[in-house]
Design an enzyme around this catalytic site. Structure first.
Site: not given
Ligand SMILES: *Cc1c(COP(=O)(O)O)cnc(C)c1O
Length: 397
Positions: A62, A116, A188, A213
């Site tokens: 992890r 967003y 962002d 993206k």
């Protein structure tokens, strides 16, 4: 990459970034290291491993492996002045972890009205439930932010350009207002990437990418990142560990593979999108083109001052017309897929209705809006496709 090299150009930077010998073992691409259990030679070794900072050290799956660290280091290298990067299984997970690393019950966060939409949902949902309040602000507030910050404001989120409508924010002015009040800034930066807008160099504390993206670039992986300025990484890392966040090694490997071509892809997205945006603004069926590199976009002057390039996502407003006419335009497109997300090699077109996602700013658009993601197809083919689409629109409206 030899240590003596001082790469300057964007393509040189993305090719070399994160490829430390320690992570690659001399192989060109860092291998996929999958792990849950890490084995130790003795009880003493096991205890010693747990006692130290396990970032960048094998400890338990992890906490990551060289596959994740290589991509994280690459993104840190692409942000001059950054301290470190943490990776997440999606862009939204990255936004959530970044905000949670800063905010506590009783705090207020300021979010642009053009954020967003899932970011809005996070603020009005989980954050509200935890006793964190949100005030939405006009993305064009600029230096007016100094008067908007309140006594309990702990963080300001920015997103520039804004989702769907592409308003460019005055990041330096907002950062100056935030710093004067000891408020943390988060950006962002998915649209511009660090190649077109190095966020930490512009004073941002935590910069967020939906790597889904442009970093991945092929529409086949969900991935997010947060890169921290000095002094902000430890808290981000601890919060992310506590949330149990881990991006899969296979996905990070694909992210690293995508990153190597990001600069050259972005240059093509930029050229093609600009050509198409300029063509669109000359069409009689189009009222406005919302592309930061065009004067018709709010904040264009700030874009020219602060950004070194533009990417492949923008919107345009039709001159009147109905929902059905907009659907006729989009439905018949041959080279544009109809679907969410963007940043891949293929073009996309979706109807967008920004007024549904705004609460403090008004819009007076001449007609329905379409958002385009311009992919790597030949722009002449995309223009012919859109020309036929505008004819269908004109015939139906
Ligand atoms: C897509 C997107 C996100 C979310 O990324 P996911 O990887 O889809 O969760 C965040 N911000 C912006 C601006 C985006 O376009």
């Amino acid at each position: 990459m030899k240590k003596t090299d001082t790469p300057k150009g964007d393509s040189t930077r993305v090719v070399g970034a994160g490829r430390r010998k320690e992570w690659t073992q001399g192989i060109v691409n860092t291998p996929v290291w999958r792990a849950s259990t890490i084995l130790y030679d003795s009880v003493a070794d096991l205890r010693a491993a747990g006692a130290r900072d396990t970032h960048h050290r094998l400890f338990y799956g992890r906490r990551g492996t060289p596959t994740q660290w290589s991509l994280a280091d690459a993104l840190t290298e692409l942000e001059p002045g950054a301290e470190g990067t943490f990776l997440y299984p999606s862009g939204v997970a990255a936004i959530a972890a970044a905000l949670l690393s800063v905010l506590s019950p009783g705090d207020e966060v300021l979010i642009p009205d053009t954020a967003y939409d899932p970011t809005r949902s996070l603020a009005t949902g989980l954050l509200a439930r935890m006793g964190i309040t949100t005030r939405f602000y006009d993305p064009l507030i600029g230096a007016g932010m100094a008067d908007f910050i309140g006594d309990t404001t702990r963080a300001i989120l920015l997103e520039s350009p804004g989702s769907l409508t592409f308003e460019v924010q005055d990041v330096p002015a907002i950062v100056a207002a935030a710093r004067a009040r000891g408020v943390t800034t988060l950006l962002d930066n998915t649209w511009a990437t660090p190649l077109f807008f190095p966020a930490i160099a512009h004073g941002i504390d935590l910069t967020i990418l939906a790597c889904t993206k442009y970093v991945v670039g092929h529409s086949d992986v969900m991935l997010g990142s947060v890169t921290a300025a000095p002094g902000h990484f430890a808290r981000l890392r601890d919060t992310s560990f506590q949330l149990g966040q881990v991006a899969s090694p296979d996905d990070c490997w694909l992210g690293s593979r995508g990153l190597r071509t990001m600069a050259i892809r972005l240059r093509q997205h930029e050229q093609s999108a600009l050509q198409i945006a300029r063509w669109l603004q000359d069409q009689p069926e189009v009222a406005t083109v919302l592309h930061p590199a065009l004067p018709s976009c709010p904040g264009h002057d700030i874009f020219q001052r602060d950004f070194s390039g533009s990417s492949g996502l923008f919107s345009f407003v039709l001159d009147g017309g109905t929902e059905a006419a907009r659907a006729a335009l989009i439905d018949g497109l041959a080279h544009f897929g109809i679907g969410y997300s963007w940043g891949g090699y293929e073009s996309l077109a979706i109807p967008v209705d920004p007024h549904r996602h705004r609460s403090v700013t008004q819009r007076t658009d001449a007609g329905p809006m379409v958002r385009l993601q311009i992919g790597l197809e030949d722009p002449a083919d995309l223009i012919a496709d859109l020309a036929a689409g505008l004819e269908r629109f004109a015939a139906t409206r």
